[in-house]
Design an enzyme around this catalytic site. Structure first.
Site, short mmCIF file in Angstrom:
data_model
loop_
_atom_site.label_atom_id
_atom_site.label_comp_id
_atom_site.label_asym_id
_atom_site.label_seq_id
_atom_site.Cartn_x
_atom_site.Cartn_y
_atom_site.Cartn_z
N ASP A 187 1.36 43.57 -27.86
CA ASP A 187 1.88 42.22 -27.73
C ASP A 187 3.40 42.23 -27.54
OD1 ASP A 187 1.47 39.24 -28.07
OD2 ASP A 187 2.86 39.60 -29.72
N GLU A 223 2.14 43.79 -22.91
CA GLU A 223 2.49 42.43 -22.50
C GLU A 223 4.02 42.40 -22.44
OE1 GLU A 223 2.39 37.75 -23.85
OE2 GLU A 223 2.46 39.34 -25.33
#
Length: 601
Positions: free
Chosen positions: A254, A291
């Protein structure tokens, strides 16, 4: 009990004790500020660990705190930790040799809303649906222990523990085992860039967070400050836990742009090195997918070329360009991709260059953004979607494309996604155009935190011009319930029809090597902004999209590509029955898509 199971890193403590099954043991400081319990009778190292509830008493505090490396939190993030022996599970995936990301298709899901029960075991019952759909990987949104019963999981505080309401670590092992037995790989979404606000006691033990760097969530994880070696080890050991104890095949990392690290070897490079070593030892492919909001090629560039060496990264540029073409929205960050700024130019650039922002000016950011990808970059290293948890759930109402687009328009988007040169990712329910929203929800039990979360959400969208009455309260249980998939929707003909489109597209992608070709340089585009038609080539296949609400005739480049075959191209796929081809013209009904190829001699 083996004393090492209760060792703890606590450089900030002057005194440490551990409470195990109701008995308190003193601890002594060892090398590098690790502490060991005193007076425990060691057991046979080959004996099973069993279950023991425990917590740490820091300095003179008589309230036991959970273990930062806790494997279970059965009483929640504020309760005692519980031991878990990962080696006791009897795996049935000996035949599983792994799956590389290249050529694969990912299916993202949230465990708590994928089924009504919201558990890993309930999710197993839906795996045959995914096998029938044809995807290759299941990607789970974060399952680490977080405060409350339900939430997105990005505010986790115990990275090593599987959220108990999902079933805990044993259920997670069963889930991965069931996936592998069905030929599905598993990717786990992990959050290493910040910790949640509730149940985070790590700062009492040591400098897990750094005051010298900040992120959107507060202080950054301490990756380069004093005592950061053990924090880096904490992160990397967690990644290794997922691939060894839980047999996962990859990690989605993330918001890696929030991993602030000025060390000579960036934490992502160090992580990639250790995951590569684990892959060699386990003899199966392991993928790291970032990401990143930076459009920085170094994320996926090889380490020899000065990159971090990650396997792939998400590409928001594809989503934004596709979203604008499908919906016409051009506000917020869609401003840069608006058709009014150049027709289909954003979509064309993404399909042929990978990044839209590759050093160009971003009007939304009011600065230049990104850097060009190398001409030799494999396109599958970019993971793309037309819908995902962020792009749905971070809308004020959590509305999916199905709320504003017809099944025919959704099928056009599906064709664009599945025929793109990148690694496609679906979000749960997308395959049938699920009508349920995916809204932001939480269940913080602390009244102050619950109120702050609700008010913060409303304020965030008020700044963007949304009516506060349209923003659902994340703490309202109905917000969570509304976000659950309704599998009964599949009984509706228009929903089952869209599911059939996705199935056929996935079969087409797997059957034709042109559609998994990694070379962006082989993609060519022909677009007509006035007619709202868009055509692109993948090898000998021509993909034709009609974004308009009228019948269009689109020229097929027979003379250019198919001279070695018969002149009449073959219709390999269509989203509806009314697509027709005659000579060099394809007749495309409103909101339709098709794929044409050469007829064999």
């Amino acid at each position: 009990m083996r004393d090492s199971r209760f060792d703890i890193w606590a450089p900030r403590a002057s005194r440490m004790r551990v409470l195990i099954d109701g008995e308190t043991y003193d601890m002594v400081r060892t090398d590098e500020s690790w502490w060991q319990p005193v007076g425990l009778a060691p057991l046979d190292p080959e004996a099973p660990l069993g279950e023991h509830d425990y917590g740490y008493l820091i300095d003179n505090d008589d309230t036991p705190r959970p273990d930062p490396r806790s494997r279970r939190q059965p009483a929640g993030v504020h309760g005692l930790s519980r031991t878990f022996d990962a080696s006791s599970y009897q795996w049935h995936d000996d035949a599983w040799t792994g799956r590389q990301l290249a050529g694969g298709i990912i299916y993202e899901l949230h465990v708590g809303t994928f089924t009504v029960d919201g558990t890993l075991d309930a999710a197993i019952d839906k795996l045959d649906h995914l096998v029938d759909l044809g995807v290759d990987f299941v990607e789970l949104m974060p399952v680490n222990a977080f405060n409350g019963d339900h939430g997105w999981g990005y505010d986790g505080v115990y990275w090593y523990a599987v959220h108990e309401p999902y079933g805990g670590p044993l259920a997670y092992q069963r889930f991965v085992d069931a996936c592998h037995q069905r030929g599905l790989g598993v990717i786990q979404d992990v959050v290493y860039n910040h910790l949640g606000p509730s149940g985070n006691y790590l700062g009492m033990y040591g400098p897990y967070l750094s005051g010298q760097h900040t992120t959107a969530w507060g202080d950054a994880v301490n990756l380069d400050g004093f005592d950061s070696d053990q924090v880096r080890r904490y992160l990397i050991d967690n990644a290794l836990m997922w691939v060894t104890d839980f047999h996962v095949d990859g990690l989605r990392l993330d918001a890696v742009h929030a991993l602030v690290d000025t060390a000579a070897t960036h934490i992502l490079e160090q992580l990639a090195n250790e995951i590569d070593a684990a892959s060699a030892h386990l003899r199966r492919p392991l993928s790291l997918i970032a990401e990143s909001d930076l459009n920085a090629p170094r994320t996926i560039a090889t380490r020899d070329a000065g990159g971090y060496g990650l396997t792939a990264q998400w590409s928001d540029d594809f989503h934004h360009a596709a979203h604008v073409c499908l919906t016409g929205e051009d506000d917020g960050y869609y401003e840069d991709f608006a058709e009014s700024r150049g027709g289909f130019s954003a979509l064309e650039k993404v399909l042929t260059k990978g990044f839209y922002h590759d050093g160009s000016v971003s009007t939304f950011r009011r600065r230049h953004h990104g850097r060009p990808l190398s001409a030799n970059t494999r396109a599958w290293r970019l993971v793309v979607s037309t819908q995902n948890h962020d792009q749905i759930g971070n809308r004020a109402r959590g509305d999916r494309l199905s709320e504003s687009l017809s099944p025919e328009q959704l099928a056009v988007g599906a064709t664009l996604l599945m025929c793109s040169p990148f690694t496609p990712m679906l979000f749960m329910g997308e395959e049938w155009g699920a009508l349920t929203p995916f809204q932001f929800f939480s269940s913080h039990p602390e009244p102050e935190l619950a109120q702050a979360t609700s008010e913060g959400r409303i304020a965030e969208f008020a700044r963007m011009g949304w009516d506060a009455t349209e923003v659902p309260n994340p703490q309202d249980p109905d917000t969570y319930r509304r976000s659950m998939l309704d599998w009964m929707e599949l009984d509706r003909p228009e929903r089952s029809g869209l599911l059939d489109v996705y199935r056929r597209l996935i079969r087409l992608r797997h059957a034709h090597p042109e559609l998994s070709s990694p070379w962006l340089r082989d993609v060519t585009v022909t677009a007509d902004a006035a007619q709202r038609t868009f055509s692109f080539w993948r090898g000998d296949l021509q993909v034709v999209l009609n974004f308009s609400d009228a019948v269009r005739e689109v020229a097929l480049d027979v003379d250019v590509r198919w001279t070695k075959y018969r002149e009449q191209p073959e219709l390999l796929f269509a989203t509806c029955d009314d697509v027709a081809v005659e000579g060099e013209l394809a007749t495309m009904p409103p909101h339709s898509a098709a794929v044409f190829g050469p007829q064999a001699p």
